[in-house]
Scaffold this motif. Structure first.
Motif, mmCIF file in Angstrom:
data_model
loop_
_atom_site.group_PDB
_atom_site.id
_atom_site.type_symbol
_atom_site.label_atom_id
_atom_site.label_comp_id
_atom_site.label_asym_id
_atom_site.label_seq_id
_atom_site.Cartn_x
_atom_site.Cartn_y
_atom_site.Cartn_z
ATOM 1 N N GLY A 1 0.824 -1.211 0.000
ATOM 2 C CA GLY A 1 0.000 0.000 0.000
ATOM 3 C C GLY A 1 0.857 1.258 0.000
ATOM 4 O O GLY A 1 0.621 2.183 -0.777
ATOM 5 N N PHE A 2 1.850 1.293 0.883
ATOM 6 C CA PHE A 2 2.717 2.473 0.962
ATOM 7 C C PHE A 2 3.497 2.653 -0.355
ATOM 8 O O PHE A 2 3.650 3.767 -0.859
ATOM 9 C CB PHE A 2 3.711 2.361 2.129
ATOM 10 N N LEU B 1 -5.589 8.817 2.499
ATOM 11 C CA LEU B 1 -5.795 8.232 3.828
ATOM 12 C C LEU B 1 -5.556 6.724 3.768
ATOM 13 O O LEU B 1 -6.105 6.033 2.912
ATOM 14 C CB LEU B 1 -7.228 8.502 4.304
ATOM 15 N N VAL B 2 -4.718 6.237 4.689
ATOM 16 C CA VAL B 2 -4.543 4.798 4.867
ATOM 17 C C VAL B 2 -5.196 4.454 6.199
ATOM 18 O O VAL B 2 -4.781 4.962 7.250
ATOM 19 C CB VAL B 2 -3.051 4.396 4.877
ATOM 20 N N SER B 3 -6.239 3.634 6.171
ATOM 21 C CA SER B 3 -6.996 3.331 7.384
ATOM 22 C C SER B 3 -6.711 1.885 7.818
ATOM 23 O O SER B 3 -7.115 0.944 7.148
ATOM 24 C CB SER B 3 -8.490 3.522 7.108
ATOM 25 N N ASP B 4 -6.002 1.758 8.929
ATOM 26 C CA ASP B 4 -5.668 0.431 9.455
ATOM 27 C C ASP B 4 -6.813 -0.008 10.369
ATOM 28 O O ASP B 4 -6.978 0.530 11.464
ATOM 29 C CB ASP B 4 -4.341 0.511 10.228
ATOM 30 N N GLU B 5 -7.593 -0.978 9.907
ATOM 31 C CA GLU B 5 -8.798 -1.388 10.636
ATOM 32 C C GLU B 5 -8.622 -2.778 11.257
ATOM 33 O O GLU B 5 -9.581 -3.524 11.462
ATOM 34 C CB GLU B 5 -10.002 -1.298 9.680
ATOM 35 N N VAL C 1 -7.127 3.820 1.367
ATOM 36 C CA VAL C 1 -6.602 2.447 1.345
ATOM 37 C C VAL C 1 -6.999 1.841 2.679
ATOM 38 O O VAL C 1 -6.566 2.309 3.736
ATOM 39 C CB VAL C 1 -5.060 2.442 1.218
ATOM 40 N N VAL C 2 -7.858 0.827 2.650
ATOM 41 C CA VAL C 2 -8.343 0.223 3.892
ATOM 42 C C VAL C 2 -7.624 -1.102 4.101
ATOM 43 O O VAL C 2 -7.595 -1.961 3.205
ATOM 44 C CB VAL C 2 -9.875 0.035 3.840
ATOM 45 N N LEU D 1 -8.807 -1.437 -2.040
ATOM 46 C CA LEU D 1 -8.045 -0.386 -2.719
ATOM 47 C C LEU D 1 -8.931 0.556 -3.525
ATOM 48 O O LEU D 1 -9.937 0.112 -4.109
ATOM 49 C CB LEU D 1 -7.047 -1.040 -3.687
ATOM 50 N N PRO D 2 -8.536 1.815 -3.623
ATOM 51 C CA PRO D 2 -9.168 2.695 -4.616
ATOM 52 C C PRO D 2 -8.860 2.138 -6.016
ATOM 53 O O PRO D 2 -7.780 1.547 -6.215
ATOM 54 C CB PRO D 2 -8.452 4.033 -4.405
ATOM 55 N N GLU D 3 -9.801 2.347 -6.953
ATOM 56 C CA GLU D 3 -9.665 1.764 -8.308
ATOM 57 C C GLU D 3 -8.262 1.958 -8.898
ATOM 58 O O GLU D 3 -7.673 1.028 -9.448
ATOM 59 C CB GLU D 3 -10.651 2.442 -9.282
ATOM 60 N N GLU D 4 -7.747 3.191 -8.786
ATOM 61 C CA GLU D 4 -6.490 3.508 -9.475
ATOM 62 C C GLU D 4 -5.278 2.808 -8.865
ATOM 63 O O GLU D 4 -4.202 2.800 -9.454
ATOM 64 C CB GLU D 4 -6.262 5.032 -9.526
ATOM 65 N N MET D 5 -5.456 2.209 -7.685
ATOM 66 C CA MET D 5 -4.309 1.519 -7.070
ATOM 67 C C MET D 5 -4.339 0.007 -7.286
ATOM 68 O O MET D 5 -3.387 -0.693 -6.932
ATOM 69 C CB MET D 5 -4.264 1.829 -5.562
ATOM 70 N N VAL D 6 -5.425 -0.508 -7.889
ATOM 71 C CA VAL D 6 -5.565 -1.965 -8.000
ATOM 72 C C VAL D 6 -4.440 -2.568 -8.850
ATOM 73 O O VAL D 6 -3.729 -3.481 -8.414
ATOM 74 C CB VAL D 6 -6.958 -2.342 -8.577
ATOM 75 N N ARG D 7 -4.261 -2.042 -10.047
ATOM 76 C CA ARG D 7 -3.252 -2.630 -10.943
ATOM 77 C C ARG D 7 -1.821 -2.412 -10.418
ATOM 78 O O ARG D 7 -1.031 -3.359 -10.418
ATOM 79 C CB ARG D 7 -3.441 -2.053 -12.355
ATOM 80 N N PRO D 8 -1.485 -1.200 -9.928
ATOM 81 C CA PRO D 8 -0.132 -1.049 -9.347
ATOM 82 C C PRO D 8 0.132 -2.036 -8.209
ATOM 83 O O PRO D 8 1.202 -2.637 -8.133
ATOM 84 C CB PRO D 8 -0.119 0.402 -8.830
#
Ligand SMILES: Cc1ncc(COP(=O)(O)O)c(C=O)c1O
Length: 385
Positions: free
Chosen positions: A107-108, A199-203, A225-226, A246-253
């Motif tokens: 994620g980071f 925002l990165v939310s650690d749940e 990013v949850v 993930l947000p859509e734009e981060m799925v492929r990366p």
């Protein structure tokens, strides 16, 4: 002359692991140890999970899976968001990872560039700042206060020097057990939206609550990013399995990074984890035990002269203010282990600046362990109270 090592590896140790080593050494030498240092359930995986593994082992190849995880697990995780938070999640946005720790790395890496500035709350989970530092991201520590229940707020973020690219947030939080209400979380989400902050939310501690409700950032935004894990509520720590939405734009990366870094998350653990969502009765019984342990500890602390702590509304920790007893929590924890057998974690793990006046007590273990530790603590500290 020793060969060069990278400066990225020069991050602080995870102090709790050093405490664990000292505690294990004492135990190996025959000494009694009360393990209130590590943050892991004293229980194993639920019986349905163990059963699923029995059935799966020996059948099938257990080879690599899709880098993002097996489809039945991604679908089951997506359904969990509908069942628990009333939020529809496309399974394609779910990435199964090697614990939430693997999710932080992926994620980071996909959210932040070298030199970006990311805020973390202090006190907070030390791996956030240590992983970010290793990745070349500048960590901006936001000091939260005991008087304000160690809450991260837009006002505190506003006071941070310079612009931010990201925020890592945990509710319930480790080590304080702070739980944000819906309005408080919404205020942070809209602050991030207004300032273009990821925002990165650690749940990870969702499900482990004492009279409070936890809200997912997904209830409020699709841009966060949850991150979650099977390690805490689901009692599957060593199975090393977590996930991200993930947000859509981060799925492929993230998929490309996961393919190259890990190939796939552990196959056997994924097969087992599909079942764990059906084990809520067994898992909620663990939470009821944590609640009894929590009461036992909070009832004992004032009797030994400890009168302040974090909210402990969720997770399984008490972040206790021991500033009336010491100004060196590391020495205090070492002495407590040596003289009473109680292993705890010094606050410096979570707050390098002010942690010398705090220690973290984990109550994830059995009631016998916690109760025995509280008796030992009274015996050790009462003369000083
Ligand atoms: C707040 C928080 N996040 C993440 C983790 C990492 O857990 P795992 O990698 O087992 O999912 C921990 C472990 O203690 C934690 O306290």
């Amino acid at each position: 002359m020793p060969l060069k090592t990278s400066s990225r590896g020069a991050i602080p140790p995870f102090i709790v692991m050093d405490v664990l080593r000292a505690a294990n050494e004492r135990q190996a030498a025959g000494g009694r140890v009360y393990h209130l240092e590590v943050g892991q359930p004293g229980t194993g995986a639920p019986s349905v999970v163990v059963e699923a593994i029995r059935n799966a082992v020996g059948r099938g190849r257990m080879g690599y899976t899709d880098a993002m995880g097996i489809p039945p697990l991604r679908r089951r995780i997506a359904r969990h968001y509908l069942d628990t938070y009333g939020v529809e999640v496309d399974p394609a946005r779910v990435a199964v990872t090697t614990g939430s720790s693997g999710a932080f790395l992926l994620g980071f890496l996909s959210a932040f560039d070298v030199g970006d500035r990311v805020a973390v709350a202090s006190p907070g989970y030390p791996a956030y700042r240590n992983i970010l530092t290793a990745l070349g991201v500048e960590v901006v520590e936001i000091l939260t206060s005991q008087a304000e229940g160690f809450r991260l707020t837009p006002e505190l973020l506003d006071d941070a020097p310079g612009p931010l690219d990201g925020i890592v947030l945990a509710s319930p939080a480790n080590p304080t057990g702070t739980v944000l209400g819906r309005e408080e979380l919404a205020a942070l989400v809209s602050y991030c939206a207004g300032a273009g902050i990821r925002l990165v939310s650690d749940e990870i501690y969702h499900g482990i609550l004492y009279g409070r409700q936890a809200h997912s950032a997904l209830e409020l935004t699709g841009d966060a990013v949850v991150i979650n894990s099977f390690s805490k509520y689901y009692s599957m720590t060593g199975w090393r399995l977590g996930w991200m939405v993930l947000p859509e734009e981060m799925v492929r990366p993230v998929e490309c990074l996961a393919q190259n870094f890990f190939i796939s998350p552990p196959t056997l653990s994924q097969v087992a984890a599909v079942q764990v969502f059906e084990a809520t009765a067994e898992l909620d019984a663990h939470v009821a035990r944590y609640a009894r342990n929590r009461s036992r500890i909070l009832g004992t602390l004032p009797r030994v002269g400890i009168r302040g702590w974090g909210p402990a509304d969720g997770a399984f920790y008490v972040y206790a203010d021991i500033s009336g007893l010491t100004d060196d929590s590391e020495a205090f924890c070492r002495r407590m282990l040596a003289e009473s057998g109680i292993a705890t974690t010094p606050g410096t793990d979570f707050d390098p600046q002010r942690g010398r006046g705090y220690l973290r007590i984990s109550f994830a273990g059995s009631e016998e362990e916690v109760s025995g530790a509280m008796d030992a603590l009274e015996e050790w500290l009462e003369p000083r109270a």
